[in-house]
Design an enzyme around this catalytic site. Structure first.
Site, PDB file in Angstrom:
ATOM      1  CE  LYS A   1      -2.420  -0.816   3.633  1.00 34.70           C
ATOM      2  NZ  LYS A   1      -1.761  -2.245   4.626  1.00 34.70           N
TER       3      LYS A   1
ATOM      4  NE  ARG B   1      -4.084  -0.650  10.635  1.00 29.63           N
ATOM      5  CZ  ARG B   1      -2.663   0.252   9.121  1.00 29.63           C
ATOM      6  NH1 ARG B   1      -2.950   1.155   8.596  1.00 29.63           N
ATOM      7  NH2 ARG B   1      -2.067  -0.183   9.144  1.00 29.63           N
TER       8      ARG B   1
ATOM      9  NE  ARG C   1       7.344  -3.120   5.926  1.00 27.55           N
ATOM     10  CZ  ARG C   1       5.917  -2.521   6.116  1.00 27.55           C
ATOM     11  NH1 ARG C   1       4.789  -2.440   4.737  1.00 27.55           N
ATOM     12  NH2 ARG C   1       5.108  -3.279   7.125  1.00 27.55           N
TER      13      ARG C   1
ATOM     14  NE  ARG D   1       6.362   0.245  10.551  1.00 24.59           N
ATOM     15  CZ  ARG D   1       5.482  -0.111   8.837  1.00 24.59           C
ATOM     16  NH1 ARG D   1       5.231   0.501   7.945  1.00 24.59           N
ATOM     17  NH2 ARG D   1       4.179  -0.316  10.105  1.00 24.59           N
TER      18      ARG D   1
ATOM     19  NE  ARG E   1       1.688  -4.376  11.362  1.00 27.59           N
ATOM     20  CZ  ARG E   1       2.468  -4.154  10.727  1.00 27.59           C
ATOM     21  NH1 ARG E   1       4.160  -4.871  10.748  1.00 27.59           N
ATOM     22  NH2 ARG E   1       1.872  -3.520   9.578  1.00 27.59           N
TER      23      ARG E   1
HETATM   24  P1  AMP Z   1       1.385   1.073   8.953  1.00 27.76           P
HETATM   25  O1  AMP Z   1       2.228   1.746   8.634  1.00 27.76           O
HETATM   26  O2  AMP Z   1      -0.510   1.740   7.929  1.00 27.76           O
HETATM   27  O3  AMP Z   1       0.900  -0.706   8.699  1.00 27.76           O
HETATM   28  O4  AMP Z   1       0.831   1.020  10.327  1.00 27.76           O
HETATM   29  C1  AMP Z   1       1.227   0.985  11.531  1.00 27.76           C
HETATM   30  C2  AMP Z   1       0.798   1.374  12.500  1.00 27.76           C
HETATM   31  O5  AMP Z   1      -0.287   2.658  12.985  1.00 27.76           O
HETATM   32  C3  AMP Z   1      -0.129   0.009  12.917  1.00 27.76           C
HETATM   33  O6  AMP Z   1      -0.034  -1.390  13.268  1.00 27.76           O
HETATM   34  C4  AMP Z   1      -1.484   0.226  13.859  1.00 27.76           C
HETATM   35  O7  AMP Z   1      -0.903   0.805  14.883  1.00 27.76           O
HETATM   36  C5  AMP Z   1      -1.173   2.830  13.656  1.00 27.76           C
HETATM   37  N1  AMP Z   1      -1.832   2.752  12.096  1.00 27.76           N
HETATM   38  C6  AMP Z   1      -1.699   3.613  11.300  1.00 27.76           C
HETATM   39  N2  AMP Z   1      -2.897   3.489  10.728  1.00 27.76           N
HETATM   40  C7  AMP Z   1      -4.399   3.175  11.737  1.00 27.76           C
HETATM   41  C8  AMP Z   1      -5.453   3.774  11.845  1.00 27.76           C
HETATM   42  N3  AMP Z   1      -6.410   4.089  10.611  1.00 27.76           N
HETATM   43  N4  AMP Z   1      -6.036   2.985  12.752  1.00 27.76           N
HETATM   44  C9  AMP Z   1      -5.347   2.384  14.091  1.00 27.76           C
HETATM   45  N5  AMP Z   1      -4.278   2.250  14.088  1.00 27.76           N
HETATM   46  C10 AMP Z   1      -3.629   2.678  12.595  1.00 27.76           C
END
Ligand code: AMP
Length: 208
Positions: A9, A84, A123, A155, A166
């Site tokens: 994404k 989400r 990654r 990360r 996740r």
């Molecule tokens: P990502 O980089 O999109 O994988 O996001 C990393 C982490 O940020 C996720 O595993 C969540 O803990 C938090 N996060 C990001 N976007 C959201 C969202 N829309 N709602 C809740 N938590 C989020």
């Protein structure tokens, strides 16, 4: 932009935003930035992120509302990692109706689970320029970014222990949005396997 962790994404959203000349709004990036800066939001969010869980809806909705209100989002935007949950999707719908600019499309990137796990394990993100790269797992955690020579980091939430959680959270909380957006006629389903260029071409092909 919808899809499980590791589907691509972020990479595709960034490129699409560049192509369309609109901001790429990644809620994960915003939260990581806040955590690195040590703000209250960042400290609060960090606990949920480290654990592979979701930051509460009220926090996320407020954050996105503020970001979408900024001038650069006036001509459009690519949302990456938001919504989400069904609650976030409903709040986003209401917000966009209020501001008279509904979503044009929801791109869902689908990738098989074992491929996702493999990708997340390999990654790395450049600590200086933020470029995402894939390394062979056997290569270990060290290495340098090809673009700027910066350090390649993993990360915290890409560690094997957190990835399973996740995935579960995605299936339980986020996957139901596929049906929500399909019913609204907005869903564009894309296979996320193949090269970055191939996936990008599929996405732009579905957005004609
Ligand atoms: P990502 O980089 O999109 O994988 O996001 C990393 C982490 O940020 C996720 O595993 C969540 O803990 C938090 N996060 C990001 N976007 C959201 C969202 N829309 N709602 C809740 N938590 C989020």
């Amino acid at each position: 932009m919808l899809g499980p962790p590791g589907a691509g994404k972020g990479t595709q959203a960034k490129r699409l935003a560049e192509r369309l000349g609109v901001p790429h709004i990644s809620t994960g990036d915003i939260l990581r930035g806040a955590a690195a800066a040590g703000t209250r939001l960042g400290k609060e969010a960090q606990r949920f992120m480290d654990d592979g869980g979701l930051v509460p809806d009220t926090v996320m909705i407020g954050l996105v509302e503020e970001r979408l209100g900024q001038a650069d989002a006036g001509r459009g935007f690519i949302l990456d990692g938001f919504p989400r949950t069904v609650g976030q999707a409903q709040a986003l719908d209401a917000l966009l109706v209020k501001s008279g600019r509904p979503l044009d499309a929801v791109v869902q990137i689908a990738v098989a689970r074992d491929e996702l796990v493999r990708r997340l394990a390999g990654r790395r993100v450049c600590g200086d320029c933020g470029t995402l790269v894939q390394v062979a797992v056997a290569q270990g955690p060290n290495g340098r970014c090809e673009s700027c020579g910066g350090p390649l980091l993993q990360r915290d939430d890409d560690r094997v222990e957190t990835v399973g959680k996740r995935m579960e959270v995605y299936e339980r909380e986020t996957a139901p949005l596929v049906g929500h957006y399909r019913a609204e006629g907005l869903l564009r389903e894309i296979h996320g396997t193949g090269s970055r260029d191939e996936v990008f071409d599929r996405i732009t092909g579905k957005l004609q």
